[in-house]
Design a protein around this motif. Structure first.
Motif, mmCIF file in Angstrom:
data_model
loop_
_atom_site.group_PDB
_atom_site.id
_atom_site.type_symbol
_atom_site.label_atom_id
_atom_site.label_comp_id
_atom_site.label_asym_id
_atom_site.label_seq_id
_atom_site.Cartn_x
_atom_site.Cartn_y
_atom_site.Cartn_z
ATOM 1 N N UNK A 131 0.832 -1.211 0.000
ATOM 2 C CA UNK A 131 0.000 0.000 0.000
ATOM 3 C C UNK A 131 0.859 1.251 0.000
ATOM 4 N N UNK A 132 0.222 2.363 -0.296
ATOM 5 C CA UNK A 132 0.881 3.657 -0.196
ATOM 6 C C UNK A 132 1.501 3.823 1.186
ATOM 7 N N UNK A 133 2.646 4.519 1.232
ATOM 8 C CA UNK A 133 3.221 4.835 2.547
ATOM 9 C C UNK A 133 2.750 6.204 3.012
ATOM 10 N N UNK A 134 1.829 6.802 2.274
ATOM 11 C CA UNK A 134 1.225 8.063 2.731
ATOM 12 C C UNK A 134 0.501 7.809 4.049
ATOM 13 N N UNK A 135 0.691 8.710 5.009
ATOM 14 C CA UNK A 135 0.062 8.507 6.317
ATOM 15 C C UNK A 135 -1.395 8.942 6.323
ATOM 16 N N UNK A 136 -1.799 9.689 5.302
ATOM 17 C CA UNK A 136 -3.214 10.003 5.129
ATOM 18 C C UNK A 136 -3.778 8.979 4.156
ATOM 19 N N UNK A 137 -4.317 7.911 4.693
ATOM 20 C CA UNK A 137 -4.733 6.786 3.859
ATOM 21 C C UNK A 137 -6.235 6.820 3.629
ATOM 22 N N UNK A 138 -6.628 6.414 2.432
ATOM 23 C CA UNK A 138 -8.042 6.354 2.083
ATOM 24 C C UNK A 138 -8.716 5.185 2.800
ATOM 25 N N UNK A 139 -10.047 5.255 2.891
ATOM 26 C CA UNK A 139 -10.812 4.196 3.570
ATOM 27 C C UNK A 139 -10.561 2.808 2.984
#
Lengths: 387, 387
Positions: free
Chosen positions: A42-50
């Motif tokens: 998954x993305x390592x962005x800390x603002x993750x989609x539902x």
């Protein structure tokens, strides 16, 4: 050549009406078994989609029956109701397959913020379920339904020894044109345990999708799912599987790269002579993120000074006066300018492909980063997207 | 209101013919003393231009008699001959002032790679020396001669208690429009030792120039020089001097910001509720470097999802569901989307100024980062620059 290339998988698409364009926007990929091993990154962005928050949980047991994907909305940052939409769509797919929600992965792509219309989404899921089928047409329909600003569906396959790996993708890498979302589903009919799948997938993505950097913007929704049906009855060992999964990922990466929003040039930054792989990636990524360099390429200007300025911002090991830069084979900067470079006018930038070679002169490691130029079309598409 | 606002300083400009446009391209700022204390800060880019390499050495004794600046060429990455050009121009200025080369700072701006025409440069230096004078006109002439794609000269002054600080600048921050170079010369007639100058300068630049980030590209030539003549005969303590130098730096920063190449919007990113100053700067800078967000602003699209996606790539302390985003006072994202935000249509983006507030909900620290939108004009100017 599609997500249904491997035995044991069916796919379908439907038009739920989530996209204003009225084109297909729901895709379903079902693993009919006999096995249901799965892995995901998954993305390592800390603002993750539902859907990312959901699928991160469902994948923990290394098992998935199906993946449901939608375009027309990222289902991200829209509160508990947004998460509930993800949950209920997984529940619906589970029910339709006589299973549970926890065996269903969910992926979404589109704008951050708005809620998805749950009724439309569920109606789309039912239609897609009714249309499930094997064969390339079904795979292509699914690959088409997840497109947003993509201009073409992206599919790939690789044959193993008695088994097959297939896959589909949308978007353009970690940093995505327009919708900032890359979604990938890969399937195989090999007999393989989830931990081996997981290792093979991580190995493959590290040197493929992770080295695509078209606009420096990391998505909230990036997901790559690998499912194994075991339908071939043939066991795959780690090395063979990793090679095939890597081949499919590399093929899809190239398709994402060359369809990046607004791009006029596909820029391949080949860093050699690095002290480590990490240094090579760091230096290449710095060049890939230089707006000044990317705008120069759009203007067909072999402005190697902007390459050096970008490399100079990194902590990679190098001596500024050992660096060599080539552009489409012309050595425009030799030994950091201490020796005369070849004429920049010799660089042919009329084609779509530009290979930038950066030799750091500091070791034996290398890496290739793929990016795009910064064009008027990129600015236009991304300034006009949600309006 | 110029680099000659402080007593003891003369300035001048000349046209050496380094720029194809035929506009003035050499500036000279001379400190007539009685004191010659000086301090400087430089780009942290590891690929440094010859004038930076030179001035880094000459400043080590905390003393400068003069600074010579040129536009029309960065004098960077062009080998030993390029360094020799910097050295000989410092020698010439030293000679003309009956001093030595080592008391002369050098700054250059323009394209990386090409050699400067030494004969033209030296002839320009002689003309500038002949024209040296006090008064605002001389300061303005110098500020104009260092312009490249700047549309106006940038000057500022601040009055202390019996002494004055003046300054000039060109470019647009760490990451500069077009030429990727910010050059700043600040002068004061206060009596102040070099170590105090150095501390005041570092304190000032940390919260002014260092928080301007228009295009993410760090220059090879950035230089900020502060010289003190002592001509007022009045001693300045550290706090008072730092306040005045900071005021001048902040004024020049705002001028650089609002003249950034191609910009339609001046974007002020105010991060509050951070656990530390570093966290606030990191989060703000990530937003300032998001091409997707910057293109959206160009399109007058209050796309707050792209703000959150950018913040999510950082290691700043925050809970994704505690973040609040405002745009020109409208709270478009409340508690990370878990509560309804105010309508995005209420955001007025018709003006040039956009204030983006990001409250991380993690502490008491704050920072403001200044950036610009990503426009067609930016792409055009930077794709056409060297051709």
């Amino acid at each position: 050549m599609s997500v249904t290339a491997a035995a044991g998988f069916r796919a379908a698409a439907a038009t739920a009406g989530l996209k204003a364009s009225g084109t297909p926007d729901v895709a379903l990929v079902v693993n009919d078994g006999p096995r249901h091993d799965a892995a995901a990154v998954f993305t390592s962005n800390r603002c993750k989609a539902n859907p990312v928050l959901w699928t991160e949980r469902t994948i923990t047991d290394g098992r998935l029956r199906a993946v449901v994907l939608n375009s027309g909305g990222a289902n991200c940052y829209n509160g508990p109701e947004g998460f509930q939409t993800t949950h209920s769509s997984a529940e619906l797919v589970g029910e339709l397959l006589d299973g549970g929600a926890f065996d269903v992965g969910v992926c979404s792509t589109g704008m951050i913020g708005p809620l998805l219309d749950r009724e439309k989404l569920e109606s789309g899921i039912r239609s897609a379920h009714d249309a499930l089928s094997t064969g390339d047409d079904a795979g292509t329909a699914a690959a088409t339904a997840i497109m947003t600003t993509d201009t073409r569906p992206k599919q790939a396959a690789s044959a193993g020894d008695g088994w097959t790996v297939g896959g589909m993708a949308k978007g353009a890498g970690m940093l995505a044109p327009g919708l900032a979302t890359m979604l990938v589903v890969i399937t195989t009919d090999a007999v393989v345990d989830a931990p081996v799948l997981d290792a093979a997938l991580r190995e493959a993505t590290r040197t493929t999708f992770d080295r695509l950097d078209t606009d420096g913007c990391m998505s909230t929704n990036d997901t790559v799912i690998l499912m194994a049906s075991g339908a071939s009855g043939v066991e795959a060992n780690h090395d063979a599987l990793a090679a095939s999964v890597t081949a499919v990922c590399a093929d899809l990466t190239a398709q994402l790269w060359t369809d990046a929003e607004g791009a006029h040039h596909d820029i391949e930054i080949v860093v050699t002579g690095a002290a480590s792989d990490d240094d090579a990636v760091t230096a290449g990524r710095a060049v890939a993120r230089s707006n000044l360099f990317k705008a120069a390429v759009f203007g067909k200007d072999p402005n190697w000074g902007r390459v050096l300025a970008a490399v100079g911002t990194t902590d990679a090991v190098f001596d500024p006066h050992d660096i060599t830069v080539t552009m489409n084979g012309v050595m425009v900067c030799r030994a950091g300018g201490t020796e005369a470079g070849d004429p920049v006018d010799d660089v042919d930038m009329s084609g779509r492909h530009l290979r930038v070679g950066v030799d750091l002169g500091a070791g034996e490691a290398s890496a290739t980063i793929l990016t795009s130029d910064l064009t008027h079309e990129y600015v236009h598409e991304n300034s006009a997207y949600s309006t």
